[in-house]
Design an enzyme around this catalytic site. Structure first.
Site, PDB file in Angstrom:
ATOM      1  CB  SER A 122      -2.055   9.252   4.819  1.00 54.97           C
ATOM      2  OG  SER A 122      -3.069   9.734   6.842  1.00 54.97           O
ATOM      3  N   GLY A 143      -1.466   8.733   9.832  1.00 54.63           N
ATOM      4  CA  GLY A 143      -2.779   9.351  11.020  1.00 54.63           C
ATOM      5  C   GLY A 143      -1.751  10.740  12.259  1.00 54.63           C
ATOM      6  N   GLY A 156       1.578  11.811  10.572  1.00 57.98           N
ATOM      7  CA  GLY A 156       2.046  12.851   9.533  1.00 57.98           C
ATOM      8  C   GLY A 156       1.291  11.797   8.405  1.00 57.98           C
ATOM      9  N   GLY A 205      -8.744  12.412   5.897  1.00 58.86           N
ATOM     10  CA  GLY A 205      -7.596  12.341   4.440  1.00 58.86           C
ATOM     11  C   GLY A 205      -8.130  12.540   3.077  1.00 58.86           C
ATOM     12  CG  ASP A 206     -11.899  11.984   1.772  1.00 61.01           C
ATOM     13  OD1 ASP A 206     -11.419  10.820   1.373  1.00 61.01           O
ATOM     14  OD2 ASP A 206     -13.468  11.907   2.780  1.00 61.01           O
TER      15      ASP A 206
END
Length: 303
Positions: free
Chosen positions: A217, A219, A222, A248-249
């Site tokens: 990830s 942020g 992308g 993120g989950d």
């Protein structure tokens, strides 16, 4: 069924305030209290998308009972393993930015309870019985005290079905040994696990240690995915401002769908990135804004 594993379950508390005065009294506009931990957030998103899920992990004390009660109220199926120590609480202070239109969030995460060797052994037996009915497993979040750093690799190795591991620090460094289908760090976590080099080099290093694919990830920039089918980048069309807790989950939930509903990597990444962005627009972790998802999804560029 997708089994989500959260060894360091939490009661997540979110305060929404117009602005934070660190030297004075703050009036909280809204309070949200709900069962949390990364795997619970993943399960909420998957359930909202119509997937069958089961939440497992370690829970104890009054806070553990509050976590179980909230899971029942949310109609999230769970099979938790009891421990003696009290589960943790996390606090997110979300500044809504009424004056400037900018939102910021500060997170305060307790370390979690002390888990005994006997309690961990009981959990591993419990997990083995649950995973027999699962199509995929998501193992994510921090470890409570007393749990060895290699536990995620152990659980991945025992699963017998595709596993996603979302971790940081030593648990992330050990995770590839369990040969998970996907390891999902963010750029900072990857840098700590594999110091030096580019994100692509770090991701390739984790693949070389046993992970089938590594999705990083980045942020607002992308995603980067290093897979057996090649390396892919998912670029976002615009930044989404809001509460990043749980983004993120939601992204991991999208990747988990790719394990039970097989699709080409570009399609998996587009869905995962869009869910992550839509979660930023939602007020609390475990939710996502369907309108933002619908708008962002077709505009994500995969190269």
């Amino acid at each position: 069924m997708i089994l989500t594993v959260t060894l360091n379950l939490a009661l997540d508390v979110t305060y929404q305030v117009p602005a934070v005065d660190w030297d004075g009294v703050n009036r909280v506009g809204a309070v949200h209290r709900r069962a949390g931990g990364k795997g619970v957030n993943v399960a909420r998103v998957l359930a909202a998308l119509g997937q069958e899920v089961l939440v497992t992990g370690l829970a104890g004390g009054p806070t553990g009972r509050a976590i179980e009660e909230d899971l029942r109220a949310a109609r999230l199926p769970s099979a938790l393993c009891a421990i003696a120590a009290d589960s943790r609480t996390t606090l997110a202070v979300c500044e809504t930015g009424a004056a400037s239109g900018v939102r910021r969030t500060a997170l305060f995460n307790e370390p979690g309870p002390e888990v005994t060797a006997d309690e961990l052994t009981a959990f591993v037996r419990h997990y083995t019985s649950l995973v027999a009915a699962a199509d995929a497993v998501v193992i994510s979040g921090s470890l409570p005290r007393g749990v060895p750093d290699g536990i995620y690799a152990t659980l991945a190795d025992l699963a017998g079905v595709p596993v996603i591991v979302d971790a940081d620090g030593e648990p992330l460094r050990h995770a590839p040994k369990g040969r998970p289908a996907v390891v999902k760090p963010n750029a900072e976590e990857l840098g700590r696990a594999v110091p030096g080099g580019t994100p692509a080099e770090g991701a390739q290093a984790l693949r070389g240690q046993g992970a089938e694919a590594v999705v990083v990830s980045l942020g607002a920039d992308g995603l980067l995915a290093v897979t057996g089918e090649g390396t892919f980048r998912a670029r976002m069309p615009y930044p989404v401002v809001g509460n990043p807790t749980g983004a993120g989950d939601a992204l991991v939930a999208g990747l988990a769908l790719g394990l039970v509903e097989p699709a080409p990597w570009p399609d998996r990444l587009r869905r995962a990135a869009a869910l992550g962005a839509a979660a930023v627009a939602a007020p609390v972790a475990g939710e996502f804004d369907r309108n933002v998802y619908a708008d962002v999804h077709p505009k994500i560029v995969i190269t």
